[in-house]
Design an enzyme around this catalytic site. Structure first.
Site: not given
Ligand code: PMV
Length: 310
Positions: A109, A148
């Site tokens: 992100a 993110d």
């Molecule tokens: O990509 P990560 O490890 O930051 O995980 C994302 C968080 C989740 O809630 C699992 C997926 C999402 O899209 O919010």
């Protein structure tokens, strides 16, 4: 002539404090921007017809952005540039980052937000930048919640619900976060699918787990705003158990959480998608709290971030 880019753009990293996975289903999450993010710089290539290159030494990335590339980072970047009506050739992009990649700290992100800002410029609205970032995030994650991208663009501590405007949270006391990379790679898309499959298999049992995670987020926000770090630590422990019930923890993460608690952390949980990535511990207030956590994970290089109070 190729389409112009701004020379430099930045974005935050992120850590999910509480609410991962449940946020995909519309429950709230709370996340914090990390000062360790990315700085992306653009310089014109000698011939504007040359492909765009992307070099991020910290993430071992050295790519040409070709249409038809099967590298996910190249595909994601091309999606962002297409969304922004940005250039398709003629630029060399160089990134510097102190974030580990693919560890759940929002590296993708951060990259897609910074790339959108190279096109849109520093005055772009957060909403426009987030929409462009999401075009790239879909390549990595299939169905990202958008959390993110929002935190990468905005920073600070945010309460986030899918499809709603985020709310800024002001901590009542500094939050002593300790992020411990497990070194175990994981795929967000796989973990989201794992959680979904458990929900579909046992909806009457698993739906209440998602609801409980959402409740832990609301209680956690109250604790953050009131500087009640002991309660926040207990909520970290509860959330870790609930995430285990969603089948997204692992024996290694469970051991790390126990080690962090034994080293004096107020609480510890997996953060992000799980089954690898990072553990998030809330450090205690003993003078040697950081030293004890560092000593508990001698090979894993914990990252300490103090999120400022109001
Ligand atoms: O990509 P990560 O490890 O930051 O995980 C994302 C968080 C989740 O809630 C699992 C997926 C999402 O899209 O919010």
């Amino acid at each position: 002539m190729t389409i112009p880019l701004h020379p430099r753009a930045e974005a935050h990293g992120k850590v999910i404090v509480l609410g991962e996975h449940a946020v995909v289903y519309g429950y709230p999450a709370v996340a914090a921007g990390l000062p360790q993010g990315i700085v992306l710089e653009a310089s014109p290539r000698p011939d504007p017809r040359l492909p765009i290159t992307l070099t991020i030494p910290a993430w071992d990335l050295d790519l040409e952005l070709h249409a038809g590339s099967d590298h996910p980072v190249a595909r994601a970047c091309l999606e962002v540039l297409a969304h922004c009506d940005g250039p398709v050739t003629g630029w060399a992009l160089h990134g510097a980052s102190a974030l580990p990649a693919r560890a759940g700290l929002g590296s993708s992100a951060a990259l897609t937000v910074a790339l959108a800002r190279l096109v849109f410029g520093p005055d772009a609205s957060i909403d426009d930048v987030v929409a462009a970032s999401l075009a790239g995030e879909r390549v990595f994650h299939g169905e990202p919640s958008g959390l993110d991208s929002r935190v990468a663009a905005q920073g600070g501590v945010l309460r986030y619900v899918r499809g709603e405007p985020p709310r800024s949270i002001v901590p009542g006391a500094p939050l002593p976060l300790c992020i411990i990379p497990s070194g175990i790679p994981r795929s967000t898309a796989d973990q989201v699918a794992r959680c979904r499959s458990r929900l579909e298999h046992l909806p009457s049992v698993v739906r209440p787990v998602l609801i409980a995670i959402g409740q832990a987020v609301e209680s956690g926000i109250h604790a953050i705003e009131h500087g009640d770090l002991d309660t926040l630590g207990v909520l970290f422990d509860v959330a870790h158990g609930l995430l285990g019930a969603l089948d997204v923890s692992s024996p290694a993460l469970d051991r790390m959480a126990a080690d962090a608690r034994a080293a004096g952390a107020r609480g510890a949980k997996l953060t992000g998608a799980g089954c690898g990535g990072c553990l998030l511990a809330l450090a205690g207030d003993a003078p040697d709290a950081a030293a004890r956590l560092t000593a508990a994970f001698p090979t894993l290089r914990p990252l300490f971030v103090e999120v400022a109070a109001s």
